[in-house]
Motif scaffolding. Structure first.
Motif, PDB file in Angstrom:
ATOM      1  N   PHE A  41      42.101 -15.076  15.649  1.00  0.00           N
ATOM      2  CA  PHE A  41      41.095 -14.840  16.686  1.00  0.00           C
ATOM      3  C   PHE A  41      39.749 -15.360  16.173  1.00  0.00           C
ATOM      4  O   PHE A  41      39.533 -15.468  14.967  1.00  0.00           O
ATOM      5  N   ALA A  42      38.895 -15.709  17.134  1.00  0.00           N
ATOM      6  CA  ALA A  42      37.558 -16.199  16.795  1.00  0.00           C
ATOM      7  C   ALA A  42      36.541 -15.214  17.345  1.00  0.00           C
ATOM      8  O   ALA A  42      36.658 -14.758  18.489  1.00  0.00           O
ATOM      9  N   ALA A  43      35.570 -14.852  16.513  1.00  0.00           N
ATOM     10  CA  ALA A  43      34.553 -13.893  16.968  1.00  0.00           C
ATOM     11  C   ALA A  43      33.280 -14.114  16.173  1.00  0.00           C
ATOM     12  O   ALA A  43      33.298 -14.710  15.091  1.00  0.00           O
ATOM     13  N   SER A  44      32.167 -13.616  16.721  1.00  0.00           N
ATOM     14  CA  SER A  44      30.913 -13.687  15.975  1.00  0.00           C
ATOM     15  C   SER A  44      30.498 -12.284  15.551  1.00  0.00           C
ATOM     16  O   SER A  44      30.941 -11.284  16.138  1.00  0.00           O
ATOM     17  N   HIS A  45      29.683 -12.243  14.504  1.00  0.00           N
ATOM     18  CA  HIS A  45      29.142 -10.950  14.082  1.00  0.00           C
ATOM     19  C   HIS A  45      27.790 -11.158  13.402  1.00  0.00           C
ATOM     20  O   HIS A  45      27.411 -12.265  13.045  1.00  0.00           O
ATOM     21  N   ARG A  46      27.088 -10.062  13.300  1.00  0.00           N
ATOM     22  CA  ARG A  46      25.843 -10.035  12.538  1.00  0.00           C
ATOM     23  C   ARG A  46      25.877  -8.786  11.679  1.00  0.00           C
ATOM     24  O   ARG A  46      26.124  -7.670  12.192  1.00  0.00           O
ATOM     25  N   LEU A  47      25.646  -8.970  10.371  1.00  0.00           N
ATOM     26  CA  LEU A  47      25.619  -7.812   9.479  1.00  0.00           C
ATOM     27  C   LEU A  47      24.191  -7.286   9.456  1.00  0.00           C
ATOM     28  O   LEU A  47      23.276  -7.953   8.964  1.00  0.00           O
ATOM     29  N   HIS A  48      24.009  -6.120  10.039  1.00  0.00           N
ATOM     30  CA  HIS A  48      22.668  -5.570  10.237  1.00  0.00           C
ATOM     31  C   HIS A  48      22.767  -4.074  10.426  1.00  0.00           C
ATOM     32  O   HIS A  48      23.640  -3.586  11.133  1.00  0.00           O
ATOM     33  N   ARG A  49      21.854  -3.344   9.788  1.00  0.00           N
ATOM     34  CA  ARG A  49      21.784  -1.896  10.003  1.00  0.00           C
ATOM     35  C   ARG A  49      20.449  -1.553  10.633  1.00  0.00           C
ATOM     36  O   ARG A  49      19.392  -1.824  10.054  1.00  0.00           O
ATOM     37  N   ALA A  50      20.524  -0.901  11.800  1.00  0.00           N
ATOM     38  CA  ALA A  50      19.303  -0.581  12.546  1.00  0.00           C
ATOM     39  C   ALA A  50      18.411   0.403  11.788  1.00  0.00           C
ATOM     40  O   ALA A  50      17.207   0.459  12.022  1.00  0.00           O
ATOM     41  N   GLN A 110      37.027 -14.191  20.924  1.00  0.00           N
ATOM     42  CA  GLN A 110      35.949 -14.807  21.714  1.00  0.00           C
ATOM     43  C   GLN A 110      34.908 -13.782  22.151  1.00  0.00           C
ATOM     44  O   GLN A 110      34.434 -13.796  23.292  1.00  0.00           O
ATOM     45  N   VAL A 111      34.543 -12.884  21.249  1.00  0.00           N
ATOM     46  CA  VAL A 111      33.512 -11.892  21.579  1.00  0.00           C
ATOM     47  C   VAL A 111      32.486 -11.824  20.442  1.00  0.00           C
ATOM     48  O   VAL A 111      32.689 -12.374  19.353  1.00  0.00           O
ATOM     49  N   SER A 112      31.404 -11.122  20.729  1.00  0.00           N
ATOM     50  CA  SER A 112      30.478 -10.684  19.687  1.00  0.00           C
ATOM     51  C   SER A 112      30.946  -9.308  19.243  1.00  0.00           C
ATOM     52  O   SER A 112      30.963  -8.368  20.049  1.00  0.00           O
ATOM     53  N   LEU A 113      31.355  -9.193  18.000  1.00  0.00           N
ATOM     54  CA  LEU A 113      31.869  -7.892  17.533  1.00  0.00           C
ATOM     55  C   LEU A 113      30.808  -6.810  17.698  1.00  0.00           C
ATOM     56  O   LEU A 113      31.106  -5.690  18.115  1.00  0.00           O
ATOM     57  N   ASN A 114      29.549  -7.133  17.379  1.00  0.00           N
ATOM     58  CA  ASN A 114      28.474  -6.139  17.473  1.00  0.00           C
ATOM     59  C   ASN A 114      28.262  -5.663  18.914  1.00  0.00           C
ATOM     60  O   ASN A 114      28.060  -4.476  19.156  1.00  0.00           O
ATOM     61  N   GLU A 115      28.282  -6.604  19.852  1.00  0.00           N
ATOM     62  CA  GLU A 115      27.887  -6.277  21.225  1.00  0.00           C
ATOM     63  C   GLU A 115      29.049  -5.932  22.133  1.00  0.00           C
ATOM     64  O   GLU A 115      28.877  -5.218  23.120  1.00  0.00           O
ATOM     65  N   ASP A 116      30.230  -6.433  21.845  1.00  0.00           N
ATOM     66  CA  ASP A 116      31.343  -6.291  22.782  1.00  0.00           C
ATOM     67  C   ASP A 116      32.409  -5.289  22.354  1.00  0.00           C
ATOM     68  O   ASP A 116      33.269  -4.942  23.167  1.00  0.00           O
ATOM     69  N   VAL A 117      32.412  -4.870  21.099  1.00  0.00           N
ATOM     70  CA  VAL A 117      33.432  -3.924  20.641  1.00  0.00           C
ATOM     71  C   VAL A 117      32.727  -2.591  20.347  1.00  0.00           C
ATOM     72  O   VAL A 117      31.903  -2.510  19.425  1.00  0.00           O
ATOM     73  N   PRO A 118      33.013  -1.556  21.154  1.00  0.00           N
ATOM     74  CA  PRO A 118      32.263  -0.296  21.030  1.00  0.00           C
ATOM     75  C   PRO A 118      32.266   0.286  19.617  1.00  0.00           C
ATOM     76  O   PRO A 118      31.271   0.897  19.191  1.00  0.00           O
ATOM     77  N   GLU A 119      33.365   0.107  18.877  1.00  0.00           N
ATOM     78  CA  GLU A 119      33.446   0.662  17.522  1.00  0.00           C
ATOM     79  C   GLU A 119      32.377   0.082  16.594  1.00  0.00           C
ATOM     80  O   GLU A 119      32.056   0.682  15.565  1.00  0.00           O
TER      81      GLU A 119
END
Ligand code: NI
Length: 158
Positions: A16-25, A86-95
């Motif tokens: 699978f292909a996905a994007s992510h950003r490693l960031h802590r608010a 095909q998603v943004s892991l941060n924005e599209d996956v609630p977990e």
């Protein structure tokens, strides 16, 4: 656990292909940049992930199989690929709304999504993020005990 006394395992591989950003608010920009480096880039970045699953169970004398690969494929598609591809892991996956989508955390989340498959026992999940990075999870802690989901979910893991 295997009625025949034979330990046979079945492996199945997916992509699978996905994007992510490693960031802590809860951390400052400077702390995030120091902790995650380029992986903290505000616009995120993508990976072509490779997912390996390994399953165990009795070999059915009728079919000669532990489980029908088509059944595993359908389950993995529904539980993981439709959620992660095909998603943004941060924005599209609630977990990952409040948990950093490192591939360690992705690997553990995928294990939890797949362990309820009724036709075989999930032994481990391995996720390759790049040709140099891979992560593996067996659903147990480092003493070999099954994980406590509350303990894992209760904290923000890095
Ligand atoms: Ni990355």
């Amino acid at each position: 656990m295997n009625g025949s006394g034979l330990d046979v395992q079945l492996g199945r591989r997916y992509r699978f292909a996905a994007s992510h950003r490693l960031h802590r608010a809860d951390l400052s920009e400077a702390e995030n940049a120091r902790l995650y480096g380029k992986c903290n880039n505000p616009h995120g970045h993508g990976h072509n992930y490779v997912l390996e699953t390994v399953w165990a169970g009795d070999v059915d004398p009728e079919t000669g199989m532990i489980a029908n690969p088509a059944d595993i494929d359908a389950f993995v598609d529904r539980q993981v690929l439709q959620v992660f591809d095909q998603v943004s892991l941060n924005e599209d996956v609630p977990e990952f709304a409040n948990t950093v989508p490192t591939t360690e955390n992705v690997c553990m989340d995928i294990f939890r999504r797949l362990k309820t498959f009724p036709g075989a026992k999930l032994k481990r999940v391995r996720v390759e993020e790049t040709s140099n990075n891979s992560f593996e999870y067996t659903g147990t802690d480092n003493m070999g005990e099954p994980e406590s989901l509350n303990a894992v979910r209760g904290e923000q893991s890095l």
